[in-house]
Design a protein around this motif. Structure first.
Motif, short mmCIF file in Angstrom:
data_model
loop_
_atom_site.label_atom_id
_atom_site.label_comp_id
_atom_site.label_asym_id
_atom_site.label_seq_id
_atom_site.Cartn_x
_atom_site.Cartn_y
_atom_site.Cartn_z
N UNK A 1 0.53 -0.98 -0.41
CA UNK A 1 0.31 -0.09 -0.42
C UNK A 1 1.54 0.87 0.09
N UNK A 2 0.41 2.08 -0.70
CA UNK A 2 1.48 3.53 -0.74
C UNK A 2 1.31 3.89 0.08
N UNK A 3 3.19 4.29 1.52
CA UNK A 3 3.33 5.50 2.41
C UNK A 3 2.62 4.23 3.18
N UNK A 4 2.96 2.64 3.57
CA UNK A 4 2.79 1.96 4.29
C UNK A 4 3.71 1.04 3.75
N UNK A 5 3.63 -0.10 2.39
CA UNK A 5 4.43 -0.81 2.35
C UNK A 5 3.68 -1.56 2.34
N UNK A 6 3.98 -2.90 3.18
CA UNK A 6 3.75 -4.67 2.54
C UNK A 6 2.58 -4.81 4.04
N UNK A 7 1.42 -4.80 3.86
CA UNK A 7 -0.27 -5.22 4.80
C UNK A 7 -0.32 -6.72 4.29
N UNK A 8 0.36 -7.21 3.28
CA UNK A 8 -0.18 -8.99 3.20
C UNK A 8 0.73 -9.78 2.45
N UNK A 9 0.87 -10.81 3.08
CA UNK A 9 1.58 -11.93 2.06
C UNK A 9 0.85 -13.39 2.12
N UNK A 10 0.44 -14.22 0.81
CA UNK A 10 0.43 -15.37 0.80
C UNK A 10 0.74 -16.19 0.10
N UNK A 11 1.11 -17.38 0.77
CA UNK A 11 2.00 -18.07 -1.07
C UNK A 11 1.50 -19.31 -1.80
N UNK A 12 2.52 -18.92 -2.39
CA UNK A 12 2.18 -19.69 -3.67
C UNK A 12 2.73 -21.43 -3.85
N UNK A 13 2.47 -22.01 -5.18
CA UNK A 13 2.56 -22.92 -5.34
C UNK A 13 4.33 -23.22 -4.72
N UNK A 14 5.61 -22.90 -4.97
CA UNK A 14 5.99 -23.03 -4.52
C UNK A 14 7.07 -22.30 -2.90
N UNK A 15 5.87 -22.47 -2.63
CA UNK A 15 6.53 -21.16 -1.09
C UNK A 15 6.89 -22.71 -0.07
N UNK A 16 7.59 -22.77 0.31
CA UNK A 16 8.35 -23.54 1.66
C UNK A 16 7.90 -23.59 2.20
N UNK A 17 7.97 -21.92 3.15
CA UNK A 17 7.08 -22.58 4.56
C UNK A 17 5.74 -21.96 4.81
N UNK A 18 4.77 -21.38 3.34
CA UNK A 18 3.70 -20.95 3.36
C UNK A 18 3.53 -19.81 4.49
N UNK A 19 4.09 -19.01 4.71
CA UNK A 19 3.79 -17.66 5.05
C UNK A 19 2.75 -17.24 4.83
N UNK A 20 1.64 -17.35 6.21
CA UNK A 20 0.74 -15.84 5.26
C UNK A 20 1.12 -15.02 6.48
N UNK A 21 0.55 -13.79 5.84
CA UNK A 21 0.87 -12.94 6.78
C UNK A 21 -0.06 -11.02 7.21
N UNK A 22 -0.30 -10.90 7.64
CA UNK A 22 -1.07 -9.56 8.07
C UNK A 22 -0.87 -8.08 8.81
N UNK A 23 -1.69 -7.13 8.02
CA UNK A 23 -1.35 -6.06 8.11
C UNK A 23 -1.48 -6.23 10.04
#
Length: 232
Positions: A167-189
């Motif tokens: 998001x502008x002026x904030x940075x990363x707000x969300x992270x979702x894993x895809x096919x080759x994700x090893x740790x399957x990290x899910x992160x939400x601000x």
């Protein structure tokens, strides 16, 4: 944004074995600087907390050019077990042993752009990113945002590790894993604050401690230039 003392907290889960465990990432822009390949860079520290314990700390060295592009010019990562140092992971600085700066965030990233390299450690499969959507609305626990940029990241050989939302002026707000994700990290601000001078001094002291340790554990890379210091 590279604003001194800006700290974000993202909460979610990570995969350990076959279990999804609680996972928190605290990212802080510090006032610690280091000259890397002729460029003044600032340290951003990520602290990973799994099941209530710090399991990993990473320094990411960032720099911004006159056009506003954000560059990645080095990093250092330590992992811990039971609160004690266990191993260091990546340790690289642009200009050392063939490592090159990577483009962390283009100022006008769009889906029309080809993938860009975000990190180029020596003798490693580069980390790359590609914008897949821009101008969308995205809600997380902390707030709802418009003009969100969605980026997929991964290795050059497999660009399907995770999706990150900025998001502008904030940075990363969300992270979702895809096919080759090893740790399957899910992160939400879940929080975004501006540290007090005392809080900034404390987190910057931790970065300086990591930088001193890097000069021992990553000898040949981090000890080939003057140590990091706090900006005046």
């Amino acid at each position: 944004p590279l604003i001194r003392g800006l700290q974000s907290v993202r909460k979610g889960t990570t995969q350990i074995g076959h279990r999804a465990v609680p996972h928190i990432v605290v990212s802080t822009v510090t006032d610690v600087i280091r000259r890397i390949d002729g460029v003044r860079a600032v340290a951003v520290i990520d602290q990973d907390i799994d099941a209530g314990q710090i399991t990993q700390q990473s320094i990411d060295w960032r720099a911004q050019d006159r056009a506003g592009n954000i560059w990645s010019v080095g990093s250092y990562t330590e992992e811990y077990e039971g609160g004690r140092f266990s191993i260091r992971r990546d340790a690289w600085l642009a200009g050392v042993d063939g490592a090159k700066a990577g483009l962390m965030m283009p100022v006008n990233a769009s889906p029309q752009m080809p993938p860009w390299t975000i990190a180029q450690p020596p003798q490693a499969d580069p980390d790359v990113a590609q914008a897949v959507a821009r101008g969308t609305r995205q809600c997380v626990a902390f707030n709802c945002y418009t003009s969100v940029l969605t980026v997929r990241e991964g290795k050059a050989s497999a660009l399907n590790n995770e999706l990150k939302y900025y998001a502008p002026g904030v940075g990363q707000i969300l992270n979702t894993p895809m096919v080759f994700s090893h740790h399957k990290d899910v992160e939400e601000l879940v929080n975004l604050i501006q540290l007090t001078p005392r809080g900034l001094a404390e987190i910057s002291a931790e970065v300086l401690k990591l930088d001193r340790h890097a000069r021992i554990t990553a000898r040949g890379t981090y000890d080939r230039s003057p140590p990091a210091r706090r900006a005046r």
